[in-house]
Motif scaffolding. Sequence first.
Motif, PDB file in Angstrom:
ATOM      1  N   UNK A   1      47.082  52.692  51.002  1.00 39.81           N
ATOM      2  CA  UNK A   1      47.744  51.651  51.783  1.00 39.81           C
ATOM      3  C   UNK A   1      46.819  50.477  52.095  1.00 39.81           C
ATOM      4  N   UNK A   2      45.567  50.584  51.696  1.00 40.68           N
ATOM      5  CA  UNK A   2      44.603  49.511  51.985  1.00 40.68           C
ATOM      6  C   UNK A   2      44.929  48.285  51.137  1.00 40.68           C
ATOM      7  N   UNK A   3      45.056  47.133  51.768  1.00 39.47           N
ATOM      8  CA  UNK A   3      45.396  45.895  51.072  1.00 39.47           C
ATOM      9  C   UNK A   3      44.227  44.914  50.994  1.00 39.47           C
ATOM     10  N   UNK A   4      43.214  45.149  51.810  1.00 33.95           N
ATOM     11  CA  UNK A   4      42.097  44.204  51.831  1.00 33.95           C
ATOM     12  C   UNK A   4      40.816  44.918  52.244  1.00 33.95           C
ATOM     13  N   UNK A   5      39.687  44.371  51.818  1.00 32.74           N
ATOM     14  CA  UNK A   5      38.373  44.858  52.211  1.00 32.74           C
ATOM     15  C   UNK A   5      37.728  43.786  53.093  1.00 32.74           C
ATOM     16  N   UNK A   6      37.219  44.194  54.233  1.00 31.76           N
ATOM     17  CA  UNK A   6      36.654  43.238  55.187  1.00 31.76           C
ATOM     18  C   UNK A   6      35.185  43.557  55.442  1.00 31.76           C
ATOM     19  N   UNK A   7      34.345  42.550  55.236  1.00 32.10           N
ATOM     20  CA  UNK A   7      32.902  42.690  55.440  1.00 32.10           C
ATOM     21  C   UNK A   7      32.433  41.665  56.465  1.00 32.10           C
ATOM     22  N   UNK A   8      31.302  41.978  57.084  1.00 31.14           N
ATOM     23  CA  UNK A   8      30.733  41.081  58.090  1.00 31.14           C
ATOM     24  C   UNK A   8      29.297  40.730  57.686  1.00 31.14           C
ATOM     25  N   UNK A   9      28.980  39.451  57.832  1.00 30.48           N
ATOM     26  CA  UNK A   9      27.638  38.986  57.498  1.00 30.48           C
ATOM     27  C   UNK A   9      27.210  37.961  58.529  1.00 30.48           C
TER      28      UNK A   9
ATOM     29  N   UNK B   1      29.923  35.481  59.829  1.00 30.46           N
ATOM     30  CA  UNK B   1      30.894  35.281  58.761  1.00 30.46           C
ATOM     31  C   UNK B   1      31.687  36.564  58.526  1.00 30.46           C
ATOM     32  N   UNK B   2      33.002  36.423  58.473  1.00 33.64           N
ATOM     33  CA  UNK B   2      33.878  37.528  58.085  1.00 33.64           C
ATOM     34  C   UNK B   2      34.389  37.234  56.683  1.00 33.64           C
ATOM     35  N   UNK B   3      34.114  38.145  55.756  1.00 30.97           N
ATOM     36  CA  UNK B   3      34.513  37.974  54.358  1.00 30.97           C
ATOM     37  C   UNK B   3      35.591  39.003  54.031  1.00 30.97           C
ATOM     38  N   UNK B   4      36.768  38.532  53.691  1.00 30.47           N
ATOM     39  CA  UNK B   4      37.888  39.414  53.370  1.00 30.47           C
ATOM     40  C   UNK B   4      38.251  39.267  51.903  1.00 30.47           C
ATOM     41  N   UNK B   5      38.320  40.390  51.188  1.00 33.63           N
ATOM     42  CA  UNK B   5      38.723  40.393  49.784  1.00 33.63           C
ATOM     43  C   UNK B   5      40.106  41.017  49.697  1.00 33.63           C
ATOM     44  N   UNK B   6      41.087  40.251  49.209  1.00 32.14           N
ATOM     45  CA  UNK B   6      42.461  40.734  49.096  1.00 32.14           C
ATOM     46  C   UNK B   6      42.635  41.444  47.750  1.00 32.14           C
ATOM     47  N   UNK B   7      42.965  42.715  47.802  1.00 30.10           N
ATOM     48  CA  UNK B   7      43.013  43.533  46.591  1.00 30.10           C
ATOM     49  C   UNK B   7      44.091  43.078  45.617  1.00 30.10           C
ATOM     50  N   UNK B   8      45.223  42.604  46.106  1.00 24.07           N
ATOM     51  CA  UNK B   8      46.322  42.225  45.211  1.00 24.07           C
ATOM     52  C   UNK B   8      46.038  40.933  44.466  1.00 24.07           C
ATOM     53  N   UNK B   9      45.413  39.970  45.126  1.00 21.37           N
ATOM     54  CA  UNK B   9      45.187  38.658  44.499  1.00 21.37           C
ATOM     55  C   UNK B   9      43.786  38.515  43.913  1.00 21.37           C
ATOM     56  N   UNK B  10      42.848  39.348  44.385  1.00 20.72           N
ATOM     57  CA  UNK B  10      41.470  39.222  43.922  1.00 20.72           C
ATOM     58  C   UNK B  10      40.769  37.990  44.480  1.00 20.72           C
ATOM     59  N   UNK B  11      41.320  37.440  45.577  1.00 22.36           N
ATOM     60  CA  UNK B  11      40.737  36.240  46.165  1.00 22.36           C
ATOM     61  C   UNK B  11      40.149  36.552  47.544  1.00 22.36           C
TER      62      UNK B  11
ATOM     63  N   UNK C   1      42.072  31.935  50.086  1.00 19.45           N
ATOM     64  CA  UNK C   1      42.207  31.934  48.624  1.00 19.45           C
ATOM     65  C   UNK C   1      40.977  31.325  47.968  1.00 19.45           C
ATOM     66  N   UNK C   2      39.826  31.764  48.424  1.00 24.42           N
ATOM     67  CA  UNK C   2      38.559  31.249  47.915  1.00 24.42           C
ATOM     68  C   UNK C   2      38.136  32.059  46.694  1.00 24.42           C
ATOM     69  N   UNK C   3      37.666  31.384  45.666  1.00 29.64           N
ATOM     70  CA  UNK C   3      37.194  32.072  44.454  1.00 29.64           C
ATOM     71  C   UNK C   3      35.718  31.817  44.198  1.00 29.64           C
ATOM     72  N   UNK C   4      35.046  31.079  45.090  1.00 31.72           N
ATOM     73  CA  UNK C   4      33.662  30.686  44.847  1.00 31.72           C
ATOM     74  C   UNK C   4      32.643  31.636  45.454  1.00 31.72           C
ATOM     75  N   UNK C   5      33.098  32.783  46.029  1.00 33.53           N
ATOM     76  CA  UNK C   5      32.153  33.800  46.486  1.00 33.53           C
ATOM     77  C   UNK C   5      31.642  34.542  45.261  1.00 33.53           C
ATOM     78  N   UNK C   6      30.339  34.599  45.091  1.00 30.31           N
ATOM     79  CA  UNK C   6      29.777  35.208  43.890  1.00 30.31           C
ATOM     80  C   UNK C   6      28.688  36.203  44.251  1.00 30.31           C
ATOM     81  N   UNK C   7      28.385  37.088  43.311  1.00 33.72           N
ATOM     82  CA  UNK C   7      27.292  38.034  43.444  1.00 33.72           C
ATOM     83  C   UNK C   7      26.096  37.523  42.663  1.00 33.72           C
TER      84      UNK C   7
END
Length: 330
Positions: free
Chosen positions: A150-158, A185-195, A210-216
């Motif tokens: 049921x998880x729809x998003x991943x939330x990280x804190x930095x 900073x709160x970084x949320x990755x939406x699993x369905x959209x990949x954004x 809907x940010x796509x510029x977060x990179x590893x």
Amino acid sequence: MTPDEVSAMAAYYRIDLSKDSEFHLLAVAMEGASAPVLFPWEERVDHSGHPYFYHVYRHVRSNRHPLDNKFLNLVNQLREAGPPEGVEGRTVLAMDSSDGTTVYYDFKTNTEVEGTPAEDTLIPPLPTELLPRYDATDLMQTRRRIDVDAVKKLTFYSWWSESMVEEGSYGDGETTGGKLERKFVTVTFHLETGKFEVEMQGAEDIHLAELTSVTLDRVHDEGNGIECWDLYVGAPVHILGKRTTLHQASAETLEFLEFHADKLRKAKARFLDVIPKYRTKPLPPALRFEKGARTKGGTSIRALMMQVGYLREELAKYRPSLAEKISPLE
């Protein structure tokens, strides 16, 4: 760890660096500045950008780190006991920098020491037996695991510290040491959209959707975007041009990551047990290595997936049907 972070924690613990008899307490400040926030405690940020700590099972909120009282008590105990023989007057602290090297900093002159300083100038590290620890009751979990499907998003804190724009300020409750401003900073990755969705609290709040510029630093295949398997606690990322680390994650995210990591670990262990029965040459040692910190949510799932994929191909050379049966997805 930076000198500014240690200085800020020393000020918080009311360590008086105008006295030679208090410099040895910087070892406590350094440990306090890097003290972990262990699950089910989480560090969160309110709408005003102020951090607080939350116990996800007890619904307890605190403005202080769960170990703050223990560190403050330790400072008072060591202050009362006085510096150990031969330690008073030592002002140089050895700190581990973000790139893994050791930095020596003299807190009396506020300068970095080049090379390795003399032993009689170094502040001794805090003995392991004195390190404040969580009580078992602090880490008790009283709820069942979440439904990972049921998880729809991943939330990280930095967070990171930046120099203040205004000079001469001594802080107003939102600055660190009167010289730095901490950005949360709160970084949320939406699993369905990949954004990604990014919220930053500081002098000015920023909210980007809907940010796509977060990179590893590196992704599994150059040219491909980030997937949920590339994210974990401790992962280095670039956010709005700033390199930082995903320090923590929500309880839901930790459960999701650990659930999938556990399945991969079991498949990996099965392959490592079976393959030596058919392969005479030893497997590469790197296949037994687990990338990331051995804490909840701190393992790179991508690295585990690559290891399992390699091991499956290796077993398929001898037992293709068995290789297919060992699946972490079941």
